[in-house]
Write a protein that holds these residues in place. Sequence first.
Motif, mmCIF file in Angstrom:
data_model
loop_
_atom_site.group_PDB
_atom_site.id
_atom_site.type_symbol
_atom_site.label_atom_id
_atom_site.label_comp_id
_atom_site.label_asym_id
_atom_site.label_seq_id
_atom_site.Cartn_x
_atom_site.Cartn_y
_atom_site.Cartn_z
ATOM 1 N N GLU A 11 0.846 -1.254 -0.002
ATOM 2 C CA GLU A 11 -0.041 -0.083 0.057
ATOM 3 C C GLU A 11 0.901 1.126 -0.106
ATOM 4 O O GLU A 11 1.731 1.220 0.892
ATOM 5 N N VAL A 12 0.563 2.279 -0.898
ATOM 6 C CA VAL A 12 1.393 3.460 -0.861
ATOM 7 C C VAL A 12 0.480 4.565 -0.977
ATOM 8 O O VAL A 12 -0.442 5.057 -1.708
ATOM 9 N N ASN A 13 0.474 5.497 0.132
ATOM 10 C CA ASN A 13 -0.102 6.923 0.335
ATOM 11 C C ASN A 13 -1.581 6.861 0.772
ATOM 12 O O ASN A 13 -1.981 7.522 1.646
ATOM 13 N N MET A 14 -2.279 5.603 0.380
ATOM 14 C CA MET A 14 -3.612 5.828 0.871
ATOM 15 C C MET A 14 -4.138 4.108 0.527
ATOM 16 O O MET A 14 -3.422 3.274 -0.255
ATOM 17 N N PRO A 15 -5.081 3.680 1.319
ATOM 18 C CA PRO A 15 -5.770 2.396 0.905
ATOM 19 C C PRO A 15 -6.175 2.119 -0.305
ATOM 20 O O PRO A 15 -5.941 0.862 -0.889
ATOM 21 N N GLN A 16 -6.577 2.925 -0.934
ATOM 22 C CA GLN A 16 -6.888 2.631 -2.680
ATOM 23 C C GLN A 16 -5.843 2.396 -3.593
ATOM 24 O O GLN A 16 -6.197 1.991 -4.725
ATOM 25 N N LEU A 17 -4.530 2.741 -3.062
ATOM 26 C CA LEU A 17 -3.356 2.846 -4.107
ATOM 27 C C LEU A 17 -2.507 1.689 -3.644
ATOM 28 O O LEU A 17 -1.810 1.632 -2.511
ATOM 29 N N LYS A 18 -2.361 0.707 -4.630
ATOM 30 C CA LYS A 18 -1.531 -0.549 -4.203
ATOM 31 C C LYS A 18 -0.036 -0.358 -5.475
ATOM 32 O O LYS A 18 -0.388 -0.047 -6.587
ATOM 33 N N LEU A 19 0.813 -0.845 -4.833
ATOM 34 C CA LEU A 19 2.145 -1.028 -5.877
ATOM 35 C C LEU A 19 2.672 -2.380 -5.712
ATOM 36 O O LEU A 19 2.934 -3.112 -4.696
ATOM 37 N N ILE A 20 2.916 -3.028 -7.067
ATOM 38 C CA ILE A 20 3.812 -4.057 -7.064
ATOM 39 C C ILE A 20 5.104 -3.647 -7.451
ATOM 40 O O ILE A 20 5.245 -3.181 -8.585
ATOM 41 N N PRO A 21 6.092 -3.689 -6.599
ATOM 42 C CA PRO A 21 7.359 -3.048 -6.951
ATOM 43 C C PRO A 21 8.335 -3.747 -7.795
ATOM 44 O O PRO A 21 8.055 -4.852 -8.185
ATOM 45 N N SER A 22 9.437 -2.818 -8.305
ATOM 46 C CA SER A 22 10.399 -3.661 -9.162
ATOM 47 C C SER A 22 11.805 -3.548 -8.212
ATOM 48 O O SER A 22 12.019 -2.907 -7.316
ATOM 49 N N ASN A 23 12.588 -4.421 -8.901
ATOM 50 C CA ASN A 23 13.804 -4.048 -8.293
ATOM 51 C C ASN A 23 15.012 -4.575 -9.368
ATOM 52 O O ASN A 23 14.789 -4.760 -10.413
ATOM 53 N N ILE A 24 16.308 -4.521 -9.162
ATOM 54 C CA ILE A 24 17.401 -4.940 -9.868
ATOM 55 C C ILE A 24 17.418 -6.466 -10.429
ATOM 56 O O ILE A 24 17.680 -6.556 -11.470
#
Length: 266
Positions: free
Chosen positions: A76-89
């Motif tokens: 979750e990022v910034n608010m409950p309605q906004l989700k992120l599947i992150p990336s990395n190297i």
Amino acid sequence: MGKIISVCNQKGGVGKTTTVVNLGYYLAHKGKNVLIIDLDPQANATSGLGLDKSKIEKSIYDILINNLNPTEAMQEVNMPQLKLIPSNIHLTGAEIELVSFMNREYRLKQALKEIVDEFDFILIDSPPSLGILTINSLAACNSVLIPIQCEYYALEGLSQLLNTVNLVRENLNKDLEIQGVLLTMADYRTNLTSEVIEEAKRFFKDKVFNTIIPRSIKLSEAPGFGKPIHLYDKHSIGAKTYLSLANEILGEGIAEGINQISMQQN
């Protein structure tokens, strides 16, 4: 079922990540359930939303390569309605690893089947290339949003992207359509911006969004603080135009006169 939009252009520096982060934020801000997928090995959307990409343990790489359930990588990022599947190297090696996979073009599509009903919008930040990761993005989405910067050679190479979109439509995703073309980095003090806008409208016709994103110091600064533009400076012209883009995508229209506001307001 949620709408999946791939933000795509094989040219770098055209505003793909800026668009994904800020459009995603404003759609969520307006009450929509939004998932952002960072499919770029540079992981700029991940850091732009305040996560330390060097400390990501579960990412889109694990979903594509190791069949991780997408919900296990979501944050979750910034608010409950906004989700992120992150990336990395780790995603850097995925292009090579995916070559040996059966149905390699459909890895992302298969993964999203389990969660697409949970979201109103899924936005995919595609890498600046036309490799297997971008093909996965185009095979999984309903539509593609193409950012184009208002600079020299803006339309150069777009024929290659459009050819790829057509090939994906013919062979992998028959329902794929162009969501729209977003003009970015506009500077109304120059004749060049007006010329690029006219050229884009002549080429893409009604597919060009009415909202045009200005060249903005605030938009450039916000990712360094790990914030969408609304949380960095909600009164800036960059914030107003990305809110306008969200409204336009939701069918609420563009704020009158939004693109005539002086760039000096930045």
